[in-house]
Design a protein around this motif. Sequence first.
Motif, PDB file in Angstrom:
ATOM      1  N   ALA A  33       0.749  -1.346  -0.488  1.00 38.68           N
ATOM      2  CA  ALA A  33       0.136   0.185  -0.085  1.00 38.68           C
ATOM      3  C   ALA A  33       0.726   1.680   0.013  1.00 38.68           C
ATOM      4  O   ALA A  33       1.478   1.864  -1.117  1.00 38.68           O
ATOM      5  CB  ALA A  33      -1.080  -0.056   0.763  1.00 38.68           C
ATOM      6  N   CYS A  34       1.300   1.468   1.115  1.00 42.44           N
ATOM      7  CA  CYS A  34       2.033   2.565   0.694  1.00 42.44           C
ATOM      8  C   CYS A  34       3.343   2.724   0.653  1.00 42.44           C
ATOM      9  O   CYS A  34       4.230   3.956  -0.014  1.00 42.44           O
ATOM     10  CB  CYS A  34       2.396   3.724   2.646  1.00 42.44           C
ATOM     11  N   LYS A  35       4.202   1.576   0.022  1.00 44.09           N
ATOM     12  CA  LYS A  35       5.137   1.710  -0.228  1.00 44.09           C
ATOM     13  C   LYS A  35       6.475   2.824   0.544  1.00 44.09           C
ATOM     14  O   LYS A  35       7.693   3.209   0.307  1.00 44.09           O
ATOM     15  CB  LYS A  35       5.631   1.746  -1.042  1.00 44.09           C
ATOM     16  N   THR A  36       6.614   2.782   2.178  1.00 46.42           N
ATOM     17  CA  THR A  36       7.258   3.835   2.865  1.00 46.42           C
ATOM     18  C   THR A  36       6.995   3.185   3.881  1.00 46.42           C
ATOM     19  O   THR A  36       7.545   3.722   5.441  1.00 46.42           O
ATOM     20  CB  THR A  36       6.778   5.038   3.173  1.00 46.42           C
ATOM     21  N   ALA A  37       6.910   1.488   4.584  1.00 50.20           N
ATOM     22  CA  ALA A  37       7.167   1.861   5.505  1.00 50.20           C
ATOM     23  C   ALA A  37       5.910   1.935   6.735  1.00 50.20           C
ATOM     24  O   ALA A  37       6.491   1.969   7.857  1.00 50.20           O
ATOM     25  CB  ALA A  37       8.941   1.479   6.534  1.00 50.20           C
ATOM     26  N   SER A  38       5.225   2.256   6.479  1.00 50.37           N
ATOM     27  CA  SER A  38       3.968   3.266   7.066  1.00 50.37           C
ATOM     28  C   SER A  38       3.011   2.308   7.867  1.00 50.37           C
ATOM     29  O   SER A  38       1.943   3.161   8.016  1.00 50.37           O
ATOM     30  CB  SER A  38       4.289   4.559   7.424  1.00 50.37           C
ATOM     31  N   CYS A  39       2.579   1.488   7.062  1.00 52.72           N
ATOM     32  CA  CYS A  39       0.859   0.901   7.303  1.00 52.72           C
ATOM     33  C   CYS A  39       0.898  -0.949   7.208  1.00 52.72           C
ATOM     34  O   CYS A  39       0.233  -1.352   7.809  1.00 52.72           O
ATOM     35  CB  CYS A  39       0.556   0.770   5.994  1.00 52.72           C
ATOM     36  N   ALA A  40       1.545  -1.048   7.055  1.00 52.50           N
ATOM     37  CA  ALA A  40       2.481  -2.681   7.468  1.00 52.50           C
ATOM     38  C   ALA A  40       1.743  -3.465   6.699  1.00 52.50           C
ATOM     39  O   ALA A  40       1.401  -5.064   7.367  1.00 52.50           O
ATOM     40  CB  ALA A  40       2.047  -3.114   8.909  1.00 52.50           C
ATOM     41  N   SER A  41       1.077  -3.401   5.430  1.00 54.89           N
ATOM     42  CA  SER A  41       0.191  -4.225   4.703  1.00 54.89           C
ATOM     43  C   SER A  41       1.255  -5.623   3.966  1.00 54.89           C
ATOM     44  O   SER A  41       0.682  -5.963   4.054  1.00 54.89           O
ATOM     45  CB  SER A  41      -0.286  -3.797   3.410  1.00 54.89           C
ATOM     46  N   CYS A  42       2.801  -5.142   4.017  1.00 54.03           N
ATOM     47  CA  CYS A  42       4.014  -5.896   3.137  1.00 54.03           C
ATOM     48  C   CYS A  42       4.756  -6.161   4.710  1.00 54.03           C
ATOM     49  O   CYS A  42       5.471  -7.273   3.885  1.00 54.03           O
ATOM     50  CB  CYS A  42       4.496  -5.019   2.726  1.00 54.03           C
ATOM     51  N   ARG A  74       9.857  -9.155   8.522  1.00 55.92           N
ATOM     52  CA  ARG A  74      10.090  -7.708   7.860  1.00 55.92           C
ATOM     53  C   ARG A  74       9.311  -6.884   7.395  1.00 55.92           C
ATOM     54  O   ARG A  74       8.135  -7.266   6.505  1.00 55.92           O
ATOM     55  CB  ARG A  74      10.855  -8.058   6.753  1.00 55.92           C
ATOM     56  N   LEU A  75       9.349  -5.755   6.820  1.00 56.10           N
ATOM     57  CA  LEU A  75       8.552  -5.679   5.695  1.00 56.10           C
ATOM     58  C   LEU A  75       9.090  -5.128   4.485  1.00 56.10           C
ATOM     59  O   LEU A  75      10.227  -3.871   4.053  1.00 56.10           O
ATOM     60  CB  LEU A  75       8.409  -3.481   6.430  1.00 56.10           C
ATOM     61  N   MET A  76       8.138  -5.680   3.512  1.00 56.90           N
ATOM     62  CA  MET A  76       8.849  -6.217   2.103  1.00 56.90           C
ATOM     63  C   MET A  76       9.122  -4.929   1.193  1.00 56.90           C
ATOM     64  O   MET A  76       9.930  -4.325   0.037  1.00 56.90           O
ATOM     65  CB  MET A  76       7.800  -6.547   1.678  1.00 56.90           C
ATOM     66  N   CYS A  77       8.455  -3.462   1.936  1.00 58.20           N
ATOM     67  CA  CYS A  77       8.185  -2.160   0.434  1.00 58.20           C
ATOM     68  C   CYS A  77       9.627  -1.660   0.711  1.00 58.20           C
ATOM     69  O   CYS A  77      10.485  -1.811  -0.213  1.00 58.20           O
ATOM     70  CB  CYS A  77       7.575  -1.410   0.998  1.00 58.20           C
ATOM     71  N   VAL A  78      10.673  -2.481   1.462  1.00 58.62           N
ATOM     72  CA  VAL A  78      11.778  -1.396   2.098  1.00 58.62           C
ATOM     73  C   VAL A  78      12.489  -2.465   2.238  1.00 58.62           C
ATOM     74  O   VAL A  78      13.981  -1.596   2.104  1.00 58.62           O
ATOM     75  CB  VAL A  78      11.858   0.255   3.230  1.00 58.62           C
TER      76      VAL A  78
HETATM   77  S1  FES Z   1       3.326  -0.999   1.952  1.00 56.93           S
HETATM   78 FE1  FES Z   1       2.748  -0.336   3.492  1.00 56.93          FE
HETATM   79  S2  FES Z   1       4.851  -0.589   4.687  1.00 56.93           S
HETATM   80 FE2  FES Z   1       5.150  -1.774   3.319  1.00 56.93          FE
END
Ligand code: FES
Length: 90
Positions: A33-42, A74-78
């Motif tokens: 979702a956010c791709k900034t490590a701020s939502c935890a969807s990943c 881990r948070l996959m987006c970052v």
């Molecule tokens: S997409 Fe939101 S924390 Fe990774």
Amino acid sequence: MATIEVKNDGASVELPDGSLLAELDGKCSILFACKTASCASCKVKVVEGMENLEAPNELEEAGLATFATDPTERLMCVCKIKGGKIAVEY
Ligand code: FES
């Protein structure tokens, strides 16, 4: 090339060494979702190959401090791949 297995999908995806795991977006069932490590969807649990991932950067450390309950998460987006095989589940 690195191989990333998403256990929930029963399938693997190959990415170039050094890639961000965000490049799995659209190639597996993990939601980005956010791709900034701020939502935890990943957020995933690394079940194999934690040594094949770079250490969390400052952004991921902040996200993990908020969302992670286990050191294998881990948070996959970052998160950046070194190479080799990594298996995750969520
Ligand atoms: S997409 Fe939101 S924390 Fe990774």
